[in-house]
Design an enzyme around this catalytic site. Structure first.
Site, mmCIF file in Angstrom:
data_model
loop_
_atom_site.group_PDB
_atom_site.id
_atom_site.type_symbol
_atom_site.label_atom_id
_atom_site.label_comp_id
_atom_site.label_asym_id
_atom_site.label_seq_id
_atom_site.Cartn_x
_atom_site.Cartn_y
_atom_site.Cartn_z
ATOM 1 N N GLU A 212 0.840 -1.192 0.000
ATOM 2 C CA GLU A 212 0.000 0.000 0.000
ATOM 3 C C GLU A 212 0.877 1.245 0.000
ATOM 4 O O GLU A 212 2.078 1.170 0.319
ATOM 5 C CB GLU A 212 -0.927 -0.001 1.214
ATOM 6 C CG GLU A 212 -1.899 -1.157 1.210
ATOM 7 C CD GLU A 212 -2.938 -1.095 2.321
ATOM 8 O OE1 GLU A 212 -3.880 -1.888 2.287
ATOM 9 O OE2 GLU A 212 -2.802 -0.232 3.229
ATOM 10 N N PRO A 213 0.311 2.403 -0.351
ATOM 11 C CA PRO A 213 1.119 3.627 -0.387
ATOM 12 C C PRO A 213 1.803 3.937 0.936
ATOM 13 O O PRO A 213 2.879 4.544 0.962
ATOM 14 C CB PRO A 213 0.090 4.710 -0.738
ATOM 15 C CG PRO A 213 -0.970 3.981 -1.499
ATOM 16 C CD PRO A 213 -1.057 2.629 -0.868
ATOM 17 N N ARG B 24 36.714 -7.164 -27.152
ATOM 18 C CA ARG B 24 36.863 -5.698 -27.150
ATOM 19 C C ARG B 24 38.335 -5.316 -27.134
ATOM 20 O O ARG B 24 39.095 -5.687 -26.234
ATOM 21 C CB ARG B 24 36.160 -5.119 -25.909
ATOM 22 C CG ARG B 24 36.222 -3.588 -25.828
ATOM 23 C CD ARG B 24 35.242 -2.969 -26.816
ATOM 24 N NE ARG B 24 35.019 -1.569 -26.507
ATOM 25 C CZ ARG B 24 35.707 -0.555 -27.003
ATOM 26 N NH1 ARG B 24 36.712 -0.790 -27.856
ATOM 27 N NH2 ARG B 24 35.399 0.690 -26.684
ATOM 28 N N GLU C 191 16.684 -4.748 4.226
ATOM 29 C CA GLU C 191 16.669 -4.361 5.641
ATOM 30 C C GLU C 191 15.757 -5.275 6.448
ATOM 31 O O GLU C 191 16.076 -5.628 7.600
ATOM 32 C CB GLU C 191 16.212 -2.902 5.770
ATOM 33 C CG GLU C 191 17.204 -1.885 5.254
ATOM 34 C CD GLU C 191 17.364 -1.884 3.734
ATOM 35 O OE1 GLU C 191 18.453 -1.530 3.249
ATOM 36 O OE2 GLU C 191 16.386 -2.245 3.034
ATOM 37 N N GLN D 33 30.395 -1.909 -16.067
ATOM 38 C CA GLN D 33 31.568 -1.036 -16.183
ATOM 39 C C GLN D 33 32.504 -1.499 -17.298
ATOM 40 O O GLN D 33 33.095 -0.672 -18.007
ATOM 41 C CB GLN D 33 32.311 -0.997 -14.846
ATOM 42 C CG GLN D 33 33.412 0.044 -14.773
ATOM 43 C CD GLN D 33 32.872 1.470 -14.684
ATOM 44 O OE1 GLN D 33 31.689 1.662 -14.381
ATOM 45 N NE2 GLN D 33 33.703 2.443 -14.984
ATOM 46 N N ILE E 86 1.618 -3.270 -7.591
ATOM 47 C CA ILE E 86 1.046 -4.603 -7.749
ATOM 48 C C ILE E 86 1.443 -5.183 -9.103
ATOM 49 O O ILE E 86 0.947 -4.745 -10.155
ATOM 50 C CB ILE E 86 -0.484 -4.578 -7.595
ATOM 51 C CG1 ILE E 86 -0.876 -3.929 -6.269
ATOM 52 C CG2 ILE E 86 -1.037 -5.993 -7.701
ATOM 53 C CD1 ILE E 86 -0.249 -4.576 -5.047
ATOM 54 N N GLU F 267 8.821 -17.682 -1.490
ATOM 55 C CA GLU F 267 8.895 -16.436 -2.251
ATOM 56 C C GLU F 267 10.322 -15.892 -2.258
ATOM 57 O O GLU F 267 10.825 -15.434 -3.288
ATOM 58 C CB GLU F 267 7.942 -15.404 -1.657
ATOM 59 C CG GLU F 267 7.955 -14.073 -2.390
ATOM 60 C CD GLU F 267 6.960 -13.073 -1.839
ATOM 61 O OE1 GLU F 267 6.978 -11.918 -2.306
ATOM 62 O OE2 GLU F 267 6.175 -13.441 -0.931
ATOM 63 N N ARG F 268 10.992 -15.963 -1.119
ATOM 64 C CA ARG F 268 12.357 -15.442 -1.036
ATOM 65 C C ARG F 268 13.344 -16.359 -1.746
ATOM 66 O O ARG F 268 14.333 -15.892 -2.325
ATOM 67 C CB ARG F 268 12.715 -15.219 0.430
ATOM 68 C CG ARG F 268 11.978 -14.008 0.965
ATOM 69 C CD ARG F 268 11.858 -13.912 2.445
ATOM 70 N NE ARG F 268 11.045 -12.739 2.778
ATOM 71 C CZ ARG F 268 10.521 -12.495 3.959
ATOM 72 N NH1 ARG F 268 10.723 -13.344 4.967
ATOM 73 N NH2 ARG F 268 9.790 -11.415 4.174
#
Length: 386
Positions: A128-129, A269, A368, A337, A158, A243-244
């Site tokens: 939610e916001p 390259r 976190e 890079q 979502i 899920e993780r």
């Protein structure tokens, strides 16, 4: 590479099918889907036709009845191709298990077969916001009125929100409670009172349709309640480890792909009369990244083994997500890079992978939050002031 011992021949045969699907139906069109902000429904139908959806759902409900390794293979191959648009993992490995484990027989037979064919696409309405990680503090309310719940509120960020036919909605049936007030509703998105907001413009994962959703006096039958009223928070907690783990699987596979792209690029390259691969800095940086990714591959495979046995605990899953997603972003940063200015161009896969990788440290619980879960397990909980 260290041999991977967890996959059987039938898993590898499935991987071949997935790779052909990605090469034929995903990679050639993904650039256009990024411009469109979503993938077409025809892709979901094709995935369903090939048995790529709901891989570990029982056959009686339309799945193929496989183990979680089938899902992991699909996640890996999508990540290796940089295909972040088709969010089959959310549909099959995050939402579907809630239905399998907690749905009524009627709910399972109504929705799972259609999800398996791609006829129905689902989304999970949690964030939610006011915040995404603290599910207990959600504000969307579902107040009982006879045989219906009346839902008011909004959701944001979502995934599949713009295209979903069915929403697993987290809401408060008791606004005065925290976790014990959370319930889950199965919401058909053609109900009066449901509205989709704009497709959100993101810095990465641009082919995913990510939306804000609004609910205004939307009536949902009590029969659409998943599990018990007030039991939604406990239900949501049951699938967080998987899920993780999905995010960790994606992270390592994407990092491996980025290293392969970079290895090929630096070998060709030319700079100052030699290739980039001839410079000691290039060799040492890529060697270090290779070693770190290899170590995390072993960790992820071990977590997959534990998950197959039902032994993957929340702290280990959080640890796995934390270190793999942090490493994914580190790999993308270093690899980009080496591409120099070309690495900043959207036409190069490494540029898109760099932008896409930023999401994995947020989705499925921020880094976190993962640290907080781990800290609560290994340290005494902090005392509250006063």
């Amino acid at each position: 590479m260290i041999p991977r011992a967890i996959f059987l021949p039938e898993h590898e045969a499935f991987r071949d099918t997935v790779r052909r699907f990605v090469a034929e139906h995903v990679t050639p069109h993904h650039g256009q889907w990024e411009k469109d902000g979503q993938v077409p429904r025809s892709l979901w139908h094709k995935a369903g036709e090939l048995g790529l959806l709901l891989c570990n759902v029982p056959e009686e409900y339309g799945g193929i009845g496989g183990d979680f390794l089938y899902s992991a293979i699909l996640v890996e191959e999508m990540a290796r191709a940089g295909a972040t648009g088709p969010t089959f993992y959310l549909h099959s490995d995050i939402v579907a298990p809630y239905l399998v484990d907690f749905g009524t027989e009627e709910q399972k037979r109504k929705w799972l077969p259609k999800m398996a064919t791609g006829e129905v696409v689902v989304a999970l309405g949690m964030s939610e916001p006011s915040g995404g990680s603290d599910v207990q503090a959600i504000r969307t309310q579902a107040i009982r009125d006879g045989d219906d719940y009346v839902v008011n509120g909004q959701k944001v960020f979502i995934t599949n929100g713009h295209s979903a036919d069915l929403l697993l909605l987290a809401c408060k049936t008791d606004p005065t409670a925290r976790g014990r007030g959370v319930s889950l509703l199965l919401v058909e998105t053609d109900r009066p009172g449901f509205a989709r907001g704009r497709k959100l413009e993101k810095i990465g994962c641009k082919a995913q349709d990510t939306s804000e959703l609004f609910f205004s006096d939307m009536r949902v039958p009590v029969a659409n309640l998943l599990g018990e009223e007030g039991g939604g928070f406990k239900i949501l907690m049951t699938q967080l480890a998987q899920e993780r783990l999905v995010q960790a699987v994606r992270a390592v596979a994407a990092a491996e792909a980025a290293l392969e792209w970079t290895r090929d690029y630096v070998a060709d390259r030319k700079m100052f009369g030699q290739t980039l691969a001839d410079f000691q800095n290039t060799r040492f940086v890529l060697a270090g990244l290779h070693a770190e990714v290899t170590a995390q591959r072993v960790f992820v495979d071990r977590c997959l083994e534990l998950h197959l046995r039902g032994e993957l605990d929340p702290v280990t899953a959080a640890s796995c997500k934390l270190v793999t997603t942090d490493l994914q972003f580190k790999v993308m940063d270093h690899c980009l890079q080496f591409f120099g200015g070309w690495g900043y161009m959207w036409e190069y896969p490494i540029a898109r992978a760099f932008a896409d990788a930023r999401m994995t440290r947020i989705g499925g619980g921020t880094a976190e939050v993962m640290k907080q879960i781990i800290a609560n397990d290994i340290l005494p909980r902090p005392k509250r002031a006063g």
